[in-house]
Design a protein around this motif. Sequence first.
Motif, PDB file in Angstrom:
ATOM      1  N   LEU A 127       4.898  15.378  -5.076  1.00 53.70           N
ATOM      2  CA  LEU A 127       5.591  15.805  -3.854  1.00 53.70           C
ATOM      3  C   LEU A 127       6.930  16.451  -4.197  1.00 53.70           C
ATOM      4  N   ARG A 128       7.610  15.919  -5.196  1.00 50.43           N
ATOM      5  CA  ARG A 128       8.898  16.477  -5.608  1.00 50.43           C
ATOM      6  C   ARG A 128       8.717  17.892  -6.166  1.00 50.43           C
ATOM      7  N   ARG A 129       7.679  18.088  -6.989  1.00 51.73           N
ATOM      8  CA  ARG A 129       7.405  19.431  -7.516  1.00 51.73           C
ATOM      9  C   ARG A 129       7.045  20.386  -6.384  1.00 51.73           C
ATOM     10  N   PHE A 130       6.272  19.909  -5.425  1.00 51.51           N
ATOM     11  CA  PHE A 130       5.894  20.710  -4.259  1.00 51.51           C
ATOM     12  C   PHE A 130       7.147  21.127  -3.484  1.00 51.51           C
ATOM     13  N   ALA A 131       8.032  20.169  -3.221  1.00 52.36           N
ATOM     14  CA  ALA A 131       9.261  20.465  -2.479  1.00 52.36           C
ATOM     15  C   ALA A 131      10.149  21.430  -3.270  1.00 52.36           C
ATOM     16  N   TYR A 132      10.213  21.261  -4.595  1.00 52.68           N
ATOM     17  CA  TYR A 132      11.008  22.166  -5.427  1.00 52.68           C
ATOM     18  C   TYR A 132      10.465  23.592  -5.352  1.00 52.68           C
ATOM     19  N   ALA A 133       9.144  23.719  -5.345  1.00 55.38           N
ATOM     20  CA  ALA A 133       8.549  25.051  -5.241  1.00 55.38           C
ATOM     21  C   ALA A 133       8.904  25.701  -3.913  1.00 55.38           C
ATOM     22  N   LEU A 134       9.095  24.899  -2.879  1.00 49.35           N
ATOM     23  CA  LEU A 134       9.476  25.442  -1.572  1.00 49.35           C
ATOM     24  C   LEU A 134      10.944  25.846  -1.513  1.00 49.35           C
ATOM     25  N   CYS A 135      11.822  25.003  -2.077  1.00 50.88           N
ATOM     26  CA  CYS A 135      13.254  25.249  -1.869  1.00 50.88           C
ATOM     27  C   CYS A 135      13.998  25.724  -3.115  1.00 50.88           C
ATOM     28  N   GLY A 136      13.463  25.482  -4.319  1.00 49.81           N
ATOM     29  CA  GLY A 136      14.107  25.965  -5.536  1.00 49.81           C
ATOM     30  C   GLY A 136      15.310  25.180  -5.984  1.00 49.81           C
ATOM     31  N   ASP A 137      15.503  23.979  -5.476  1.00 48.62           N
ATOM     32  CA  ASP A 137      16.649  23.151  -5.848  1.00 48.62           C
ATOM     33  C   ASP A 137      16.177  21.699  -5.924  1.00 48.62           C
ATOM     34  N   TRP A 138      16.381  21.067  -7.084  1.00 48.72           N
ATOM     35  CA  TRP A 138      15.871  19.709  -7.271  1.00 48.72           C
ATOM     36  C   TRP A 138      16.527  18.709  -6.331  1.00 48.72           C
ATOM     37  N   THR A 158      12.966  12.415   3.190  1.00 50.93           N
ATOM     38  CA  THR A 158      12.789  12.538   4.634  1.00 50.93           C
ATOM     39  C   THR A 158      11.313  12.447   5.002  1.00 50.93           C
ATOM     40  N   ALA A 159      10.466  13.127   4.236  1.00 47.07           N
ATOM     41  CA  ALA A 159       9.026  13.106   4.508  1.00 47.07           C
ATOM     42  C   ALA A 159       8.448  11.711   4.313  1.00 47.07           C
ATOM     43  N   LEU A 160       8.921  10.992   3.309  1.00 47.30           N
ATOM     44  CA  LEU A 160       8.405   9.642   3.073  1.00 47.30           C
ATOM     45  C   LEU A 160       8.835   8.670   4.169  1.00 47.30           C
ATOM     46  N   VAL A 161      10.028   8.857   4.710  1.00 46.03           N
ATOM     47  CA  VAL A 161      10.454   8.021   5.836  1.00 46.03           C
ATOM     48  C   VAL A 161       9.528   8.258   7.029  1.00 46.03           C
ATOM     49  N   ARG A 162       9.259   9.513   7.330  1.00 46.96           N
ATOM     50  CA  ARG A 162       8.343   9.833   8.431  1.00 46.96           C
ATOM     51  C   ARG A 162       6.950   9.258   8.175  1.00 46.96           C
ATOM     52  N   GLU A 200       0.837  -1.206   0.000  1.00 50.08           N
ATOM     53  CA  GLU A 200       0.000   0.000   0.000  1.00 50.08           C
ATOM     54  C   GLU A 200       0.870   1.254   0.000  1.00 50.08           C
ATOM     55  N   PHE A 201       1.903   1.237   0.830  1.00 52.60           N
ATOM     56  CA  PHE A 201       2.794   2.392   0.904  1.00 52.60           C
ATOM     57  C   PHE A 201       3.527   2.590  -0.421  1.00 52.60           C
ATOM     58  N   THR A 202       4.003   1.510  -1.016  1.00 49.91           N
ATOM     59  CA  THR A 202       4.708   1.592  -2.290  1.00 49.91           C
ATOM     60  C   THR A 202       3.802   2.160  -3.375  1.00 49.91           C
ATOM     61  N   THR A 203       2.563   1.725  -3.401  1.00 51.58           N
ATOM     62  CA  THR A 203       1.600   2.245  -4.376  1.00 51.58           C
ATOM     63  C   THR A 203       1.386   3.743  -4.169  1.00 51.58           C
ATOM     64  N   PHE A 204       1.247   4.149  -2.915  1.00 54.70           N
ATOM     65  CA  PHE A 204       1.079   5.569  -2.591  1.00 54.70           C
ATOM     66  C   PHE A 204       2.283   6.375  -3.065  1.00 54.70           C
ATOM     67  N   VAL A 205       3.482   5.892  -2.768  1.00 53.34           N
ATOM     68  CA  VAL A 205       4.706   6.612  -3.141  1.00 53.34           C
ATOM     69  C   VAL A 205       4.833   6.713  -4.656  1.00 53.34           C
ATOM     70  N   GLU A 206       4.575   5.635  -5.364  1.00 54.18           N
ATOM     71  CA  GLU A 206       4.682   5.669  -6.823  1.00 54.18           C
ATOM     72  C   GLU A 206       3.711   6.677  -7.430  1.00 54.18           C
ATOM     73  N   ALA A 207       2.533   6.793  -6.836  1.00 52.54           N
ATOM     74  CA  ALA A 207       1.526   7.717  -7.367  1.00 52.54           C
ATOM     75  C   ALA A 207       1.815   9.164  -6.992  1.00 52.54           C
ATOM     76  N   ARG A 208       2.333   9.421  -5.812  1.00 51.87           N
ATOM     77  CA  ARG A 208       2.448  10.774  -5.294  1.00 51.87           C
ATOM     78  C   ARG A 208       3.841  11.383  -5.349  1.00 51.87           C
ATOM     79  N   ARG A 209       4.878  10.597  -5.529  1.00 53.57           N
ATOM     80  CA  ARG A 209       6.245  11.122  -5.482  1.00 53.57           C
ATOM     81  C   ARG A 209       6.500  12.267  -6.465  1.00 53.57           C
ATOM     82  N   PRO A 210       6.098  12.175  -7.736  1.00 54.76           N
ATOM     83  CA  PRO A 210       6.367  13.297  -8.652  1.00 54.76           C
ATOM     84  C   PRO A 210       5.721  14.610  -8.186  1.00 54.76           C
TER      85      PRO A 210
END
Length: 162
Positions: A20-31, A40-44, A8-18
């Motif tokens: 989440l990555r764009r969201f994080a990039y918008a926050l920090c400006g560095d890929w 870090t967020a996925l580990v938590r 279930e977690f793997t399915t969630f990560v595969e669907a949401r990772r891209p």
Amino acid sequence: MRRDVDAEFTTFVEARRPALRRFAYALCGDWHRADDLVQTALVRTYLAWGRLHTQGAEESYVRRAVLTSHVDEGRRPWRRERTPLDGHDRSVHDPAPEDRSALVEVLQTLPVMQRQVVVLRYLLDLSVEETAAELGISPGTVKSHASRGRDRLREVLSPSRS
């Protein structure tokens, strides 16, 4: 049972990772930093997955974890240090400033809370109430930060600027 949770977690990560990555990039400006924040967020999220999945709060939790990780990273001493050659000795993988989008560059000039509100409200299309809940602030504070952030974005990105 553990395999089901992992699947279930793997399915969630595969669907949401891209996203989440764009969201994080918008926050920090560095890929690269965005990848670190998402990891870090996925580990938590994985550690709390059993509780989250039964409550249906996975999406909100992982976004909050990305936000918290971003704030935590900014507080780390090595993030505040600047080398004398900063900007002159870039890594091969670090994109040139002219290659970044103007929006992300301007987002980086906003104060942290304004940036978080603008990203949640306008890039993730959350409501005022959802944004307030994500950040643990009042709806009025969300409106205030959103207004100031929008004004700053308009000021800098206005086409009438020369």
